[in-house]
Design an enzyme around this catalytic site. Structure first.
Site, PDB file in Angstrom:
ATOM      1  CD  GLN A   1       9.434  -1.153  11.936  1.00 49.68           C
ATOM      2  OE1 GLN A   1       8.442  -2.013  12.083  1.00 49.68           O
ATOM      3  NE2 GLN A   1       9.348  -0.425  10.821  1.00 49.68           N
TER       4      GLN A   1
ATOM      5  CB  SER B   1       0.160   6.038   8.036  1.00 47.29           C
ATOM      6  OG  SER B   1      -0.338   4.656   8.367  1.00 47.29           O
TER       7      SER B   1
ATOM      8  CB  ALA C   1      -0.861   0.007   1.125  1.00 49.70           C
TER       9      ALA C   1
ATOM     10  N   GLY D   1       5.699   8.011   1.416  1.00 49.83           N
ATOM     11  CA  GLY D   1       6.809   7.599   2.445  1.00 49.83           C
ATOM     12  C   GLY D   1       7.576   6.710   2.226  1.00 49.83           C
ATOM     13  CG  HIS D   2       5.983   2.785   1.676  1.00 47.44           C
ATOM     14  ND1 HIS D   2       4.637   3.119   1.760  1.00 47.44           N
ATOM     15  CD2 HIS D   2       6.199   2.228   2.724  1.00 47.44           C
ATOM     16  CE1 HIS D   2       4.156   2.354   2.733  1.00 47.44           C
ATOM     17  NE2 HIS D   2       5.083   1.696   3.443  1.00 47.44           N
TER      18      HIS D   2
HETATM   19  P1  AMP Z   1       5.442  -0.115   6.329  1.00 49.05           P
HETATM   20  O1  AMP Z   1       4.705  -0.635   5.134  1.00 49.05           O
HETATM   21  O2  AMP Z   1       4.203   0.666   7.167  1.00 49.05           O
HETATM   22  O3  AMP Z   1       5.703  -1.204   7.269  1.00 49.05           O
HETATM   23  O4  AMP Z   1       6.346   0.867   6.312  1.00 49.05           O
HETATM   24  C1  AMP Z   1       7.497   0.672   5.609  1.00 49.05           C
HETATM   25  C2  AMP Z   1       8.670   1.332   5.947  1.00 49.05           C
HETATM   26  O5  AMP Z   1       8.307   2.692   5.431  1.00 49.05           O
HETATM   27  C3  AMP Z   1       9.005   1.417   7.631  1.00 49.05           C
HETATM   28  O6  AMP Z   1      10.373   1.793   7.496  1.00 49.05           O
HETATM   29  C4  AMP Z   1       8.261   2.788   7.965  1.00 49.05           C
HETATM   30  O7  AMP Z   1       8.880   3.508   8.965  1.00 49.05           O
HETATM   31  C5  AMP Z   1       8.339   3.660   6.683  1.00 49.05           C
HETATM   32  N1  AMP Z   1       7.227   4.839   6.513  1.00 49.05           N
HETATM   33  C6  AMP Z   1       5.984   4.481   6.383  1.00 49.05           C
HETATM   34  N2  AMP Z   1       5.559   5.474   6.498  1.00 49.05           N
HETATM   35  C7  AMP Z   1       6.357   6.495   6.501  1.00 49.05           C
HETATM   36  C8  AMP Z   1       6.336   8.375   6.386  1.00 49.05           C
HETATM   37  N3  AMP Z   1       5.383   8.804   6.321  1.00 49.05           N
HETATM   38  N4  AMP Z   1       7.468   8.743   6.407  1.00 49.05           N
HETATM   39  C9  AMP Z   1       8.742   7.930   6.190  1.00 49.05           C
HETATM   40  N5  AMP Z   1       8.931   6.700   6.319  1.00 49.05           N
HETATM   41  C10 AMP Z   1       7.814   6.004   6.524  1.00 49.05           C
END
Ligand code: AMP
Length: 278
Positions: free
Chosen positions: A155, A187, A33, A37-38
């Site tokens: 984390q 997010s 998704a 951010g990713h």
């Molecule tokens: P997730 O898919 O939510 O497990 O996130 C994967 C990676 O993307 C993790 O290292 C998160 O910290 C990073 N991440 C998610 N949202 C953001 C954001 N808004 N800004 C920076 N990194 C993010």
């Protein structure tokens, strides 16, 4: 260059073996998704490495029984396109059976003082699952560099500790939080929010901004800072708002470059995390 979709562990091992040892490999672990951010993690990896691998895997072992594992948003096709646009080399999206072929497997536990507070207190066993999957991904992708968002501060710090304690040869690159136009941290779970909840959720970045302003005006007392921040929260269920150091220990006074303001709040049924690195 074409982006490759790899859906099983053996193929990833083969791919990794085909890369010459003097090339750098960046790994960006995600649950899909994908959003900007990713994207910022991916762009950093692209800049710094010869190869970039993005994993897309909703990891069951980090979800509690009553959590949103089943309804977590999944759209591999869209994620793959996004990775293509960013010039990713490999999208690794294995099945649960492939990543966890045996139920009764070797476990890896995070340090107690770091992993059973805040998120780990509310989500029992969450970081056990996170370390398990990250260790598996590290062993498969053998990244010279790995990219984690500061958005998930606890984390990031626990994984940094795992790398240190297990002598894993990878460099963790922390990436700053990316926010939406209204200030809410991006997010994958933001899509759960109704319009009304989205408005309410803006109390979270406001709270952190107020604390940040007070710090820049010279306030160092964490108790006072927390009180100031709490005034911005009026109709959200605040789960925690705390100020700690990089070992996740509570501190009385701000220590520059070793302080994080951590918060989590529930907006309707959705839990949102945000934080501020000082
Ligand atoms: P997730 O898919 O939510 O497990 O996130 C994967 C990676 O993307 C993790 O290292 C998160 O910290 C990073 N991440 C998610 N949202 C953001 C954001 N808004 N800004 C920076 N990194 C993010």
């Amino acid at each position: 260059m074409q982006t490759k979709l790899i859906k099983n562990t053996n193929e990833l091992i083969e791919y990794r073996n085909s890369i010459q040892s003097d090339f750098s490999v960046g790994l960006v672990p995600t649950m899909g998704a994908l959003h900007q951010g990713h994207g910022s993690l991916i762009k950093n990896s692209k800049k710094q490495n010869d190869y970039t691998i993005v994993s897309v895997f909703v990891n069951p072992t980090q979800f509690g029984e009553n959590e949103d594992f089943d309804k977590y948003p999944r759209d591999l096709e869209k994620d793959f396109k996004y990775c293509q646009e960013l010039g990713v080399d490999v999208v690794f999206s294995p099945s649960v059976e492939d990543m966890y072929p045996i139920k009764d497997q070797v476990l890896i536990y995070p340090p107690k003082n770091m992993a059973y507070v805040y998120e780990g207190f509310i989500r029992e066993g969450h970081f056990d699952g996170v370390l398990m999957i990250v260790m598996k991904l590290f062993n498969l992708a053998r990244p010279t560099h790995c990219y984690f968002g500061q958005k998930d501060a606890q984390q990031l710090l626990i994984i940094k500790r795992m790398i240190k304690d297990t002598f894993f040869p990878t460099k963790l690159i922390p990436c700053p939080i990316q926010r939406d136009f209204d200030g809410l941290a991006l997010s994958s779970r933001n899509i759960y929010l109704t319009k009304e909840e989205r408005k309410l959720s803006l109390q979270i970045p406001s709270c952190l901004q107020t604390i940040s302003k007070a710090i820049s005006q010279g306030e160092v007392d964490t108790r006072i800072l927390i009180e100031i921040g709490k005034k911005e929260i009026y109709n959200l269920e605040l789960e925690y708002l705390d100020i700690c150091n990089h070992n996740l220990e509570c501190i009385d006074k701000i220590i520059p470059n070793n302080t994080i303001v951590l918060m989590a709040a529930k907006v309707g049924k959705t839990r949102l995390l945000d934080n501020l690195w000082v």
